[in-house]
Design an enzyme around this catalytic site. Sequence first.
Site, PDB file in Angstrom:
ATOM      1  N   ASP A 138     -79.316  14.676  32.909  1.00 20.75           N
ATOM      2  CA  ASP A 138     -78.046  14.911  32.566  1.00 20.75           C
ATOM      3  C   ASP A 138     -78.073  16.354  30.795  1.00 20.75           C
ATOM      4  OD1 ASP A 138     -77.096  14.512  34.154  1.00 20.75           O
ATOM      5  OD2 ASP A 138     -75.333  13.321  33.170  1.00 20.75           O
ATOM      6  N   LYS A 197     -75.342  14.476  40.988  1.00 19.56           N
ATOM      7  CA  LYS A 197     -74.793  13.257  40.815  1.00 19.56           C
ATOM      8  C   LYS A 197     -73.519  13.696  40.620  1.00 19.56           C
ATOM      9  CE  LYS A 197     -75.904  11.299  36.618  1.00 19.56           C
ATOM     10  NZ  LYS A 197     -74.820  12.281  36.064  1.00 19.56           N
ATOM     11  N   CYS A 245     -74.686   7.843  30.806  1.00 23.52           N
ATOM     12  CA  CYS A 245     -75.818   7.762  32.169  1.00 23.52           C
ATOM     13  C   CYS A 245     -77.432   7.290  32.112  1.00 23.52           C
ATOM     14  CB  CYS A 245     -75.350   9.822  32.683  1.00 23.52           C
ATOM     15  SG  CYS A 245     -74.012   9.764  32.959  1.00 23.52           S
TER      16      CYS A 245
HETATM   17  C1  VGL Z   1     -71.690  11.802  31.123  1.00 21.32           C
HETATM   18  C2  VGL Z   1     -69.419  10.973  30.800  1.00 21.32           C
HETATM   19  C3  VGL Z   1     -69.091  11.311  32.144  1.00 21.32           C
HETATM   20  C4  VGL Z   1     -73.337  10.625  30.627  1.00 21.32           C
HETATM   21  C5  VGL Z   1     -71.702  12.094  32.468  1.00 21.32           C
HETATM   22  O1  VGL Z   1     -74.107  12.327  31.076  1.00 21.32           O
HETATM   23  O2  VGL Z   1     -73.674  10.359  30.078  1.00 21.32           O
HETATM   24  N1  VGL Z   1     -70.899  11.284  30.484  1.00 21.32           N
HETATM   25  N2  VGL Z   1     -70.089  12.261  32.850  1.00 21.32           N
END
Ligand code: VGL
Length: 207
Positions: free
Chosen positions: A8, A105, A150
């Site tokens: 991410d 995702k 994540c």
């Molecule tokens: C994430 C919160 C919501 C992350 C993704 O990548 O850690 N955190 N969506």
Amino acid sequence: MKALIIVDLQNDFCPGGALPVKEGNEIVKTINDLMNDFDLVVATQDWHPKDHLSFASNHGKNVGEIIQLDGLSQILWPDHCVQNTTGAEFVQNLQIDKICKVFQKGTDKNIDSYSGFFDNRHFNTTGLDSYLKEKNVDELFITGLATDYCVKFTALDAIGLGLKANLIIDACKGVELNVGDIDKAVQEMRSKGINIISSDDVLYKTR
Ligand code: VGL
Ligand code: ZN
């Protein structure tokens, strides 16, 4: 076979983004360096529809509130990483040409997906598990955002799948909604068998 995973590393998780991780952009150079040392690099991409039910705005509630979503506890986030927006793109300086495959995702509006492998109910897979198996990967090196969400859940699923898992700690940054969240996440990962290492351990091993 070893693989590097970048979790991410997207604009919305960096300073100026919708759900900024403090200093999130500062790990890009380290990750670019690390990519040169791996034959196999994969990435995950948080990729939500606009009506995703992890967004506070879709409930008329405040960010940070916790609700029950189909029986699962769900923290409500600001709108982030909406499909096909700039916020969902990988950060600009990341060398994306080195990434062999991207796993998206959080695409089902009804359930969040912190791990790069499975949704939070462990019901649907992103395909990352079978991809790594196909490539004979037995050891994963984990980097990216966010350490306490994540990154952590990706690492825990890797262990659950029987992979050897290493967290490259200086190639990750955390959200730290509550003070101490990052430390707690690292401790939990360590206690479950994840190796906590630094990028130097990887980068200088072969030199
Ligand atoms: C994430 C919160 C919501 C992350 C993704 O990548 O850690 N955190 N969506
Ligand atoms: Zn998300």
